[in-house]
Design a protein around this motif. Sequence first.
Motif, mmCIF file in Angstrom:
data_model
loop_
_atom_site.group_PDB
_atom_site.id
_atom_site.type_symbol
_atom_site.label_atom_id
_atom_site.label_comp_id
_atom_site.label_asym_id
_atom_site.label_seq_id
_atom_site.Cartn_x
_atom_site.Cartn_y
_atom_site.Cartn_z
ATOM 1 N N SER A 209 0.837 -1.204 0.000
ATOM 2 C CA SER A 209 0.000 0.000 0.000
ATOM 3 C C SER A 209 0.866 1.247 0.000
ATOM 4 O O SER A 209 1.949 1.274 0.573
ATOM 5 C CB SER A 209 -0.919 0.000 1.220
ATOM 6 O OG SER A 209 -0.144 0.054 2.384
ATOM 7 N N LYS A 210 0.365 2.253 -0.662
ATOM 8 C CA LYS A 210 1.057 3.528 -0.693
ATOM 9 C C LYS A 210 0.584 4.372 0.485
ATOM 10 O O LYS A 210 -0.558 4.251 0.921
ATOM 11 C CB LYS A 210 0.753 4.249 -1.996
ATOM 12 C CG LYS A 210 1.303 3.522 -3.203
ATOM 13 C CD LYS A 210 1.023 4.284 -4.454
ATOM 14 C CE LYS A 210 1.579 3.539 -5.645
ATOM 15 N NZ LYS A 210 1.271 4.211 -6.903
ATOM 16 N N PRO A 211 1.422 5.214 1.014
ATOM 17 C CA PRO A 211 0.995 6.048 2.132
ATOM 18 C C PRO A 211 -0.099 7.015 1.708
ATOM 19 O O PRO A 211 -0.082 7.558 0.611
ATOM 20 C CB PRO A 211 2.252 6.786 2.552
ATOM 21 C CG PRO A 211 3.213 6.617 1.460
ATOM 22 C CD PRO A 211 2.805 5.431 0.660
ATOM 23 N N ARG A 212 -1.059 7.200 2.595
ATOM 24 C CA ARG A 212 -2.173 8.112 2.340
ATOM 25 C C ARG A 212 -2.158 9.218 3.384
ATOM 26 O O ARG A 212 -1.736 8.991 4.515
ATOM 27 C CB ARG A 212 -3.504 7.366 2.430
ATOM 28 C CG ARG A 212 -3.643 6.298 1.397
ATOM 29 C CD ARG A 212 -4.985 5.634 1.524
ATOM 30 N NE ARG A 212 -5.102 4.545 0.569
ATOM 31 C CZ ARG A 212 -6.131 3.752 0.513
ATOM 32 N NH1 ARG A 212 -7.138 3.898 1.350
ATOM 33 N NH2 ARG A 212 -6.174 2.801 -0.392
ATOM 34 N N PRO A 213 -2.627 10.386 3.011
ATOM 35 C CA PRO A 213 -2.680 11.454 4.015
ATOM 36 C C PRO A 213 -3.681 11.105 5.113
ATOM 37 O O PRO A 213 -4.684 10.453 4.862
ATOM 38 C CB PRO A 213 -3.106 12.680 3.229
ATOM 39 C CG PRO A 213 -3.692 12.168 1.969
ATOM 40 C CD PRO A 213 -3.080 10.831 1.700
ATOM 41 N N THR A 214 -3.411 11.556 6.307
ATOM 42 C CA THR A 214 -4.280 11.241 7.438
ATOM 43 C C THR A 214 -5.304 12.330 7.713
ATOM 44 O O THR A 214 -6.182 12.139 8.541
ATOM 45 C CB THR A 214 -3.448 11.005 8.709
ATOM 46 O OG1 THR A 214 -2.673 12.162 8.949
ATOM 47 C CG2 THR A 214 -2.556 9.794 8.553
ATOM 48 N N PRO B 113 -6.131 20.950 4.063
ATOM 49 C CA PRO B 113 -4.726 21.339 3.832
ATOM 50 C C PRO B 113 -4.092 21.922 5.105
ATOM 51 O O PRO B 113 -4.748 22.638 5.853
ATOM 52 C CB PRO B 113 -4.802 22.385 2.725
ATOM 53 C CG PRO B 113 -6.177 22.920 2.832
ATOM 54 C CD PRO B 113 -7.055 21.810 3.335
ATOM 55 N N ILE B 114 -2.857 21.589 5.329
ATOM 56 C CA ILE B 114 -2.112 22.124 6.473
ATOM 57 C C ILE B 114 -1.253 23.256 5.951
ATOM 58 O O ILE B 114 -0.441 23.076 5.055
ATOM 59 C CB ILE B 114 -1.248 21.046 7.139
ATOM 60 C CG1 ILE B 114 -2.124 19.894 7.631
ATOM 61 C CG2 ILE B 114 -0.413 21.634 8.260
ATOM 62 C CD1 ILE B 114 -1.357 18.727 8.163
#
Length: 90
Positions: free
Chosen positions: A76-81, A85-86
């Motif tokens: 799996s590819k990393p996903r934003p948590t 937007p930060i």
Amino acid sequence: MPWVRPYVRSDGTPVRGHSRWAPGARRELTIFGVVALAVVGLGNGNGSAGGERVPRPQSTVQYPIRFDDVPAARVSKPRPTVSYPIRWER
């Protein structure tokens, strides 16, 4: 160690109270220290009791570790948590 009470010498010199080693105690403590150092020094040897060397286990790990039985699609590819937007200060 015995405690010597304060006293005045025959020439009038006052002597404060002090502790004093018992006769022969320094020699006994020195012998004990030498024996203790010998036990620690001989007890930390690398050999075994039979005099033969004990082989150390060799590492069988090969890096990088790859799992051949896992299909590449399962990685799996990393996903934003967070979904917003930060904003970082510039």
